[in-house]
Scaffold this motif. Structure first.
Motif, PDB file in Angstrom:
ATOM      1  N   TRP A 119       5.403   4.034   2.966  1.00  0.00           N
ATOM      2  CA  TRP A 119       4.900   5.295   3.528  1.00  0.00           C
ATOM      3  C   TRP A 119       5.999   6.343   3.410  1.00  0.00           C
ATOM      4  N   ARG A 122       0.857  -1.193   0.000  1.00  0.00           N
ATOM      5  CA  ARG A 122       0.000   0.000   0.000  1.00  0.00           C
ATOM      6  C   ARG A 122       0.895   1.245   0.000  1.00  0.00           C
ATOM      7  N   ALA A 128       3.411  -1.944   3.749  1.00  0.00           N
ATOM      8  CA  ALA A 128       3.167  -0.524   3.515  1.00  0.00           C
ATOM      9  C   ALA A 128       4.431   0.174   3.034  1.00  0.00           C
ATOM     10  N   GLU A 171      -0.133   1.492  12.909  1.00  0.00           N
ATOM     11  CA  GLU A 171      -0.272   0.471  11.878  1.00  0.00           C
ATOM     12  C   GLU A 171       0.664  -0.727  12.027  1.00  0.00           C
ATOM     13  N   PHE A 186       6.866  -2.790   6.658  1.00  0.00           N
ATOM     14  CA  PHE A 186       6.758  -1.417   6.160  1.00  0.00           C
ATOM     15  C   PHE A 186       8.137  -0.864   5.817  1.00  0.00           C
TER      16      PHE A 186
END
Length: 638
Positions: A345, A221, A343, A241, A315
């Motif tokens: 980010w 994501r 993720a 998260e 992540f």
């Protein structure tokens, strides 16, 4: 390679199943493997986690079994060599590496085994490959018909346009010039069209077959937020998260690396710093802990990461903007290698744009190189400022059109104008967009009038103060309160104007002059905006990033085992504890012994006999023979 040898080669899918324990090839793996076994040259572009290593490891095994000798793998990192060789040995493959971690006696032993035909794969760094001693070894092997294949991993390092350029890779042309009959396979996860062309030219791969897989990593994501308070924002992201999960945080400076690691530790997050300024033994300890322990967060410069095979990184966060999309894609690709949700980010702000532009402009490189680098930065800025699907833009950069995710059960193919991946921030929560044309024209006018009145430029903060009508000592000192644009943009917030400035710098309407104290200068691209011929539409600045929809609940259970019942969970936990002991004994990361997904599959099956372990993905013949009885014992005890 003769036709008879090809026909007598063990079937690639047999090697895949018996050696590596996988039931089937993925994507283009099989066609690549068949091509290389037959002696063809190949350039392979495959995303991180896509299974690039098997594309040369299986041909190496197949060709060695038909008497073609050893495969040389050029690999840029010691840690990567160590783990890949460890994984191959665990699978029963004769592999070794030559690097600076070995003493002279160990080096001589490996060279003896190499010349005796006892190795299937040998890993070495490009710096070693070019030495007279090593070239002499290869000459001897070739004279005896025992040099089977050259595999050049992380091939983007050969290109000056790539994000990890290493001059030593340029010397690898010697492989083709000196032994033109030995096939070569070059592999990378990231290369745009310019970098790809450079790889082909530099490695003399003009006649090589090119295999370009999809660059899409649907399990990742993508989220990009405006930078306000980096430490607080990062902490909130991890706690909200990814609490207790492994991750990588990339920063531009060593100072920021250490500060963020300390901040995360103060808040109970197991974080370690990593950058080139730390002592080598400390860097190695930190890397080993990250690879071997669970839930460790590494805060690092780009000195960390290339070749990191840890599958359960949940992540990758960028606290500072990278230099280009290739670097961003390569770094984010270290998340979710196991195919489970992960993720990517990133936060960025006006200062990131200024810093990256300045680094390009001040570099001693030739102007044509700078121009290419500016174009790559512009593409990343466009991705960051985008209000449409991030994934579509990311894939488009690599020349790939995204097939849209199904939305609300409807037709999955909405066309490029309605790109929708269903797993980026813009798709999950479409941002508000505002017409910033008026603000942009007023900012550009202010820059022009300041320059006209004072004869010198001023920085972004002062220009915004003029437009917002803010009285300051500097304002009075230079008489800028008398400018016609003073107070003309009082309705705009500072956050809005900073967003407009970012966009104006990104599109080349403004330049930050590093030689003149970061002052703003008008460029040619400002003209159509000032004339009202070009609109400027921006995403609205939000007070706080909102939580993404469909966020999974926090759990101490690894994602691979999330669907197991209570009894299977107990077996999984016991298997993980056993695996940790084996990994410590072998001085290897736990995932090299077995991935979580393999342990979860074993736990779900609850095997009672060796026959019931057959066919589990990741459990090849050697591992079944070596660990089968122990695995059964652990399952029964649990």
């Amino acid at each position: 390679m003769s036709n008879a040898s090809v026909l007598n080669s063990p079937a690639p899918h047999t090697i895949l199943r018996e050696v590596f324990g996988y039931p089937r090839f993925r994507g283009q793996q099989q066609v690549i493997v068949d091509h290389v076994i037959a002696g063809g040259d190949a350039l392979v572009l495959m995303p991180t986690g896509g299974g690039k290593s098997l594309c040369y490891q299986i041909p190496a095994i197949a060709r060695q079994r038909t008497g073609r000798g050893v495969t040389l793998v050029i690999s840029p990192l010691i840690a990567l060599m160590h783990d890949q060789v460890g994984a191959l040995r665990e699978a029963g493959v004769a592999a070794a590496f030559l690097n600076s971690t070995l003493d002279w006696e160990q080096t001589e032993d490996i060279e003896r085994r190499l010349l005796a035909g006892q190795l299937t794969l040998l890993y070495a760094a490009p710096e070693r490959v070019g030495t007279p001693r090593f070239l002499g070894l290869l000459d001897t092997l070739h004279a005896h018909g025992s040099l089977s294949l050259f595999a050049i991993d992380e091939a983007h390092c050969v290109s000056q346009w790539g994000h990890d350029f290493r001059p030593e890779y340029r010397e690898l042309t010697v492989l083709h010039q000196r032994w033109p009959s030995v096939p070569r396979i070059a592999l990378t996860a990231t290369a745009d069209a310019v970098t790809r062309a450079d790889i082909v030219e530099r490695l003399q791969l003009q006649v090589a077959e090119q295999f370009v897989s999809s660059f899409d990593r649907p399990n990742i994501r993508y989220t990009i937020v405006e930078k306000k308070d980096p430490a607080r924002q990062l902490l909130a992201f991890i706690e909200r998260e990814h609490e207790g999960e492994a991750g990588i945080v990339y920063c531009q400076s060593r100072k920021r690396v250490e500060e963020l690691a300390a901040t995360l530790c103060e808040h109970g997050i197991d974080a370690l710093p990593y950058h080139a300024g730390l002592p080598a033994d400390q860097r190695q300890r930190h890397q080993d802990r990250f690879l071997r322990d669970e839930g460790v967060v590494m805060t690092a410069t780009i000195a960390f990461g290339m070749g990191i095979d840890k599958p359960d990184v949940r992540f990758v966060a960028h606290v500072d903007m990278p230099k280009n999309i290739e670097g961003y894609y390569q770094e984010t690709g270290r998340a979710g290698r196991d195919g489970l949700p992960a993720a990517a980010w990133m936060m960025y702000g006006l200062q990131d744009v200024v810093n990256q532009r300045r680094m390009i402009d001040e570099s001693p490189a030739e102007e044509d190189f700078k121009q290419v680098m500016r174009g790559k930065l512009d593409a990343l800025l466009a991705l960051a400022e985008a209000t449409d699907c991030r994934r579509a833009r990311l894939l488009g950069y690599f020349g790939e059109r995204m097939r849209n995710a199904a939305r609300d059960g409807g037709d999955a193919d909405h066309g490029p104008a309605l790109a929708y991946c269903g797993n980026c921030d813009n798709c999950l929560q479409p941002p508000e967009v505002w017409d910033a044309t008026d603000a942009a024209r007023k900012l550009l006018s202010t820059v022009y009038r300041v320059q006209e009145q004072s004869g010198i430029g001023f920085g972004a903060g002062h220009v915004m103060d003029i437009l917002r009508g803010k009285a300051t000592d500097k304002m009075g000192q230079h008489g800028h309160e008398r400018l016609s644009t003073f107070g003309l943009g009082a309705e705009y917030s500072e956050a809005q104007l900073r967003g407009v400035l970012r966009q104006l710098i990104a599109v080349g309407a403004l330049q930050v002059d590093a030689q003149a104290f970061n002052t703003l200068k008008l460029l040619a691209a400002a003209r159509p905006i000032l004339k009202g011929e070009q609109a400027v539409r921006l995403r609205a600045a939000s007070a706080e990033p909102r939580r993404a929809r469909q966020r999974r609940e926090r759990s101490a259970t690894p994602l691979a085992a999330a669907d197991l019942d209570a009894a299977a969970q107990a077996r999984f936990t016991a298997l993980k504890a056993w695996r940790a002991e084996v990994a410590r004994e072998h001085n290897l990361p736990a995932y090299v012994i077995f991935h979580d997904a393999t342990l979860a599959a074993i736990a779900a099956r609850a095997p009672q006999s060796p026959a019931e372990l057959q066919g589990i993905s990741g459990l090849g013949a050697t591992k079944l023979e070596r660990y089968g009885e122990e695995v059964l014992r652990v399952c029964r005890a649990a």
